[in-house]
Design a protein around this motif. Sequence first.
Motif, PDB file in Angstrom:
ATOM      1  N   PHE A  90       0.851  -1.187   0.000  1.00 13.11           N
ATOM      2  CA  PHE A  90       0.000   0.000   0.000  1.00 13.11           C
ATOM      3  C   PHE A  90       0.885   1.235   0.000  1.00 13.11           C
ATOM      4  O   PHE A  90       2.068   1.172   0.329  1.00 13.11           O
ATOM      5  CB  PHE A  90      -0.937   0.012   1.228  1.00 13.11           C
ATOM      6  CG  PHE A  90      -0.238   0.338   2.516  1.00 13.11           C
ATOM      7  CD1 PHE A  90      -0.313   1.614   3.047  1.00 13.11           C
ATOM      8  CD2 PHE A  90       0.485  -0.619   3.198  1.00 13.11           C
ATOM      9  CE1 PHE A  90       0.331   1.925   4.229  1.00 13.11           C
ATOM     10  CE2 PHE A  90       1.132  -0.313   4.381  1.00 13.11           C
ATOM     11  CZ  PHE A  90       1.050   0.959   4.909  1.00 13.11           C
ATOM     12  N   THR A  91       0.345   2.354  -0.372  1.00 12.73           N
ATOM     13  CA  THR A  91       1.078   3.615  -0.356  1.00 12.73           C
ATOM     14  C   THR A  91       0.621   4.418   0.850  1.00 12.73           C
ATOM     15  O   THR A  91      -0.576   4.681   1.015  1.00 12.73           O
ATOM     16  CB  THR A  91       0.818   4.418  -1.640  1.00 12.73           C
ATOM     17  OG1 THR A  91       1.177   3.617  -2.757  1.00 12.73           O
ATOM     18  CG2 THR A  91       1.636   5.697  -1.655  1.00 12.73           C
ATOM     19  N   SER A 137       0.767   9.554   4.314  1.00 18.10           N
ATOM     20  CA  SER A 137       1.543  10.602   4.965  1.00 18.10           C
ATOM     21  C   SER A 137       2.934  10.771   4.337  1.00 18.10           C
ATOM     22  O   SER A 137       3.327  11.874   3.987  1.00 18.10           O
ATOM     23  CB  SER A 137       1.670  10.293   6.456  1.00 18.10           C
ATOM     24  OG  SER A 137       2.406  11.295   7.100  1.00 18.10           O
ATOM     25  N   CYS A 138       3.678   9.663   4.200  1.00 19.43           N
ATOM     26  CA  CYS A 138       5.050   9.764   3.678  1.00 19.43           C
ATOM     27  C   CYS A 138       5.153   9.353   2.213  1.00 19.43           C
ATOM     28  O   CYS A 138       6.219   9.498   1.603  1.00 19.43           O
ATOM     29  CB  CYS A 138       6.005   8.933   4.522  1.00 19.43           C
ATOM     30  SG  CYS A 138       5.712   7.154   4.479  1.00 19.43           S
ATOM     31  N   PHE A 139       4.084   8.813   1.638  1.00 23.92           N
ATOM     32  CA  PHE A 139       3.997   8.429   0.229  1.00 23.92           C
ATOM     33  C   PHE A 139       4.978   7.332  -0.164  1.00 23.92           C
ATOM     34  O   PHE A 139       5.348   7.212  -1.322  1.00 23.92           O
ATOM     35  CB  PHE A 139       4.167   9.647  -0.692  1.00 23.92           C
ATOM     36  CG  PHE A 139       3.172  10.719  -0.411  1.00 23.92           C
ATOM     37  CD1 PHE A 139       1.853  10.561  -0.770  1.00 23.92           C
ATOM     38  CD2 PHE A 139       3.560  11.880   0.244  1.00 23.92           C
ATOM     39  CE1 PHE A 139       0.927  11.555  -0.508  1.00 23.92           C
ATOM     40  CE2 PHE A 139       2.644  12.866   0.518  1.00 23.92           C
ATOM     41  CZ  PHE A 139       1.320  12.712   0.141  1.00 23.92           C
ATOM     42  N   GLY A 178     -10.357   7.246   5.441  1.00 20.90           N
ATOM     43  CA  GLY A 178     -10.245   6.333   4.329  1.00 20.90           C
ATOM     44  C   GLY A 178      -8.867   6.249   3.724  1.00 20.90           C
ATOM     45  O   GLY A 178      -8.676   5.627   2.694  1.00 20.90           O
ATOM     46  N   HIS A 179      -7.875   6.880   4.345  1.00 22.24           N
ATOM     47  CA  HIS A 179      -6.515   6.863   3.841  1.00 22.24           C
ATOM     48  C   HIS A 179      -5.638   6.030   4.775  1.00 22.24           C
ATOM     49  O   HIS A 179      -5.672   6.212   5.996  1.00 22.24           O
ATOM     50  CB  HIS A 179      -5.938   8.268   3.746  1.00 22.24           C
ATOM     51  CG  HIS A 179      -6.729   9.172   2.855  1.00 22.24           C
ATOM     52  ND1 HIS A 179      -6.782   9.004   1.488  1.00 22.24           N
ATOM     53  CD2 HIS A 179      -7.503  10.248   3.133  1.00 22.24           C
ATOM     54  CE1 HIS A 179      -7.558   9.949   0.971  1.00 22.24           C
ATOM     55  NE2 HIS A 179      -7.996  10.711   1.948  1.00 22.24           N
ATOM     56  N   ALA A 180      -4.845   5.129   4.211  1.00 19.82           N
ATOM     57  CA  ALA A 180      -3.983   4.257   4.999  1.00 19.82           C
ATOM     58  C   ALA A 180      -2.651   4.962   5.301  1.00 19.82           C
ATOM     59  O   ALA A 180      -2.088   5.633   4.438  1.00 19.82           O
ATOM     60  CB  ALA A 180      -3.721   2.972   4.263  1.00 19.82           C
ATOM     61  N   SER A 181      -2.167   4.789   6.528  1.00 18.71           N
ATOM     62  CA  SER A 181      -0.866   5.323   6.940  1.00 18.71           C
ATOM     63  C   SER A 181      -0.027   4.183   7.473  1.00 18.71           C
ATOM     64  O   SER A 181      -0.539   3.189   7.968  1.00 18.71           O
ATOM     65  CB  SER A 181      -1.022   6.380   8.028  1.00 18.71           C
ATOM     66  OG  SER A 181      -1.722   7.497   7.526  1.00 18.71           O
TER      67      SER A 181
END
Length: 100
Positions: free
Chosen positions: A71-72, A75-77, A91-94
Amino acid sequence: MATDYDEARPDVAESRNATLQALRSANAPDARSVVSALDEADTTDGVELPGADLSDEVLAIEVIPQKDDEFTCYSCFLVRHRSQIAAGRDGHASCLECEG
């Protein structure tokens, strides 16, 4: 007779002088020759200067698509393995490091 306890002992002074003489007589390069050798090796071959024309350069980069178990991080990409996923927000994975 007074004894000067701050003075180096004779055996220590002799060994210090012998070591200094050995260093001076060794075939070690002096500082000037080392600097000149470094300057000669420091050429600009293969080094692009700022403002240089790079229009004819071709970059060859192999792009590897993201795998199913990756996964991307939002936060840090960085692309991380699914085992490093933390609770996502909105809904965004960190990753664990960014959430830590």
